[in-house]
Design a protein around this motif. Sequence first.
Motif, PDB file in Angstrom:
ATOM      1  N   PHE A 196     -63.626  79.754 -61.002  1.00  0.00           N
ATOM      2  CA  PHE A 196     -64.716  79.078 -59.953  1.00  0.00           C
ATOM      3  C   PHE A 196     -64.632  77.656 -59.784  1.00  0.00           C
ATOM      4  O   PHE A 196     -64.969  77.539 -58.328  1.00  0.00           O
ATOM      5  N   ALA A 197     -63.179  77.219 -59.093  1.00  0.00           N
ATOM      6  CA  ALA A 197     -62.921  76.687 -58.233  1.00  0.00           C
ATOM      7  C   ALA A 197     -62.925  77.140 -56.701  1.00  0.00           C
ATOM      8  O   ALA A 197     -63.526  76.699 -55.714  1.00  0.00           O
ATOM      9  N   GLN A 198     -62.206  78.145 -56.593  1.00  0.00           N
ATOM     10  CA  GLN A 198     -62.474  79.626 -56.102  1.00  0.00           C
ATOM     11  C   GLN A 198     -64.055  79.705 -54.967  1.00  0.00           C
ATOM     12  O   GLN A 198     -64.126  79.899 -53.875  1.00  0.00           O
ATOM     13  N   LEU A 199     -65.188  80.207 -56.149  1.00  0.00           N
ATOM     14  CA  LEU A 199     -66.303  80.024 -56.038  1.00  0.00           C
ATOM     15  C   LEU A 199     -66.617  78.920 -55.222  1.00  0.00           C
ATOM     16  O   LEU A 199     -67.457  78.593 -54.488  1.00  0.00           O
ATOM     17  N   MET A 200     -66.398  77.736 -56.325  1.00  0.00           N
ATOM     18  CA  MET A 200     -67.159  76.352 -55.165  1.00  0.00           C
ATOM     19  C   MET A 200     -67.144  76.229 -53.592  1.00  0.00           C
ATOM     20  O   MET A 200     -67.460  76.191 -52.819  1.00  0.00           O
TER      21      MET A 200
END
Length: 633
Positions: free
Chosen positions: A401-405
Amino acid sequence: MLIPVVGLGMNSAMDDISLIQQRHHLVVRELGGEIDLEIGPGDDDPSFAHNPLLTVPPLESSADDHDENKNMAIASQLPNDDQELLKSIPVKRKKKVVKRWREEWADTYKWAYVDMKEGTTRIFCSICREYGRKHRRNPYGNEGSRNMQMSALEEHNNSLLHKEALRLQLASKDKIIADKPIYVKALMSKSAGSIVEAALKRDPNELEFIQSVQEVIHSLERVISKNSGYVNTMERLLEPERTIIFRVPWVDDRGEMHVNRGFRVQFNQTLGPCRGGLRFHPLMNLSIAKFLGFQQTLRTALSPYRLGGASGGSDFDPKGKSDNEIMHFCQSYMDELYRYISPDKDLPSEEMGVGTREMGFLYGQYRRLAGHSQGSFTGPRLNWSGSSLRTEATGYGLVFFAQLMLADMNKELKGLRCVVSGSGKIAMHVLEKLIAYGALPITVSDSKGYLVDEDGFDFMKLSFLRDIKAQHRTLRDYSKTYARAKYYDEAKPWNERCDVAFPCASQNEIDHSDAISLVNLGCRILVEGSNMPCTPEALDVLKGANVLIAPSIAAGTGGVVAGELELKEYNLNWAPEDFESKLQEAMKQTYQRALKAAAEFGYQKESPEALIHGSVISAFLTIATGMSEQGCV
C-alpha cells in the motif's frame, strides 16, 4: 497566635519551638489564614520523631470570630513576657488560594490527585497513594512552594519506586483507572452530530468505541449531508448484531483456579459471514472489542470479498504462561464460543496475544465440540491446512500500500528511512518487505521501549530479532550484539528522523506530541498497521502538516484477502510469487476504490484526508446498500 506548652518551662519551650520552626511545621488556624508549622518525623535526627514536644489537642476550625475568641483565651493563660516572646516568633502564613492551585495543577497530571491527610491538603500520587517525604527526597514535601511541589511530584513520577508501583498496578486485576475525557470533534452537520451524541448517550464509558465512531462520522459528513436517510442507517450500524460476554474459568500448573472474561462481538453480517481477530491482553474490554469489530466491518466491506466484521478476545495475559496453561485457557474459552461460530457465521483469526499456538488449541477444541472439521479458522496452520504465506499477508500488504502511494508521487521505497513500531508478526513482516525493496527500516519497539539501529536492519539482523522474540528475550539484547544500536526505555520510536512511519503496535500509540515530532523530523507518509494508532489530536496535527495517511481499514486488508484465498483454495499451498501477485492486485483494488470514493465527494488525491475519508465512504456505502436491500436489519 499563642501555644501553651505542657511540662516544660517557657524558656526551654521557646528553644524547642525554634527548633520546630527549623525542621518541621505545625498547621494552626487563626483569623485570616493558616500558620504552617507541620510537625513530623525529622529527616536528620531519628530520635526527634519520638520526642513529644506538644501535647495540646488540635484546635477545631470554625467561624472566624469563634477562632479569634479561642486564641485570645489561650493567650490570656500565659504571663505577659512569655506572650510577647511568642508573638515575636516569625511565622509563615498560607493564603487560602493554596488548595485551589493544587487542585488545578493536579488536574493537569492525571497521575496526581488532591486529598486531605490529617486535616491538611496534600497532593497524592494516584499510583502509590502516597505523598510528601514518604516517597520523595524533596525535604519540603507537599508544603514547599508551588515550584518545589511540582518538582517533587515529577521527581517521584520518574523514580524507580513509582515505576515499580505502576508495573505492579498494571499486573494487578484491581487496576486504578484514571478518568480520561472524551475528545469530541466539532462537526459541521447537525445530522452527523446527532449520531455522535446518540452514541455518547448510549455508551458513555466506551472510550475507544466512541473515538472510532467519531472518526468515521467525520469522514461521512459530506455523504450524510447529501442523503439524510443515512443517519438512520448509521444508527443501526453502530449497534452490534450480537455481543457475547462470558466467563472463562481455567486451572494453572499449580492447580489453582482462575477466571477471566471472554468477548465476541459479531458487529455486522450484512455482506456475509463475519471475520475478525481474537485478542488476548490484560486490558481487553468490551469497548475495545466493539471498536475492533467496527473497524473490521469497514475493512471487510472495503476488501474485494463480501464479508462481515467481528472481533473478540479476553483479558487473559498469555505472557509468562506455560503451554499447558494456555491450552487450558483456550479450551475453556472455546467451550463457550463454539456455539456462536461456524464457517457460514463467524470465523476468528489472530490478533494481539493470539498466534499459531493459540489458534491451534482453539481450533482443536472447536473441532471436538462441533463434531466435524468443515472449514477452518483463519490463521497460520502450515502443518494442517491453508496458505503458506498467511502470516505475512498483513505486513506485506502494508508495504504494498505504501508503494502505491509513493508511485502516485513518482517516488519509491528504496533508500527511504522507515520507522516501525511493535515487534510482533505484522511489524516483523513489514521489516522483511521493506528490506527486500531497499528501504532503510531503523526501529522496532515493545511495551518497555524501542530499539533503533542507525545502520538499518538487514536480513541477518532481522533473523536475530526473530530469535530474540522467539526466546522471549528483551530487545535490549540486540544492542549487546550490534554496538551502533541503542535501546531507549519508556520511550516510543516517533522521535527518530524518518520518511515513512508504520505504527504496528496498538491503538492510540501516537499522541499529539508524537505527531509533532514526526512532522518536525520529516515524516511525509504514515501507514497504519495497527487499528486506530493515532489519537484524534495527533490526526489533526498530521493532517495540518499534509502528511499522507493510509488508514488501517484500507492498508490492513491483506489479512482479509489471504484468509479468503485460504478458505477458497483449501488444500492449495501457494507459491510465494503467486501469493504476492494476488495480494498486490487486491491491495491495488482497495487503493483505487478509496481514491475513487474520495474524488466523488470532492477530496483531491493529494489531500492528506483523501484516503481516510475515501476508505470510510466506500466501505459505508457498500454496507448501507446491503442494509437497504435487506429491509430493517
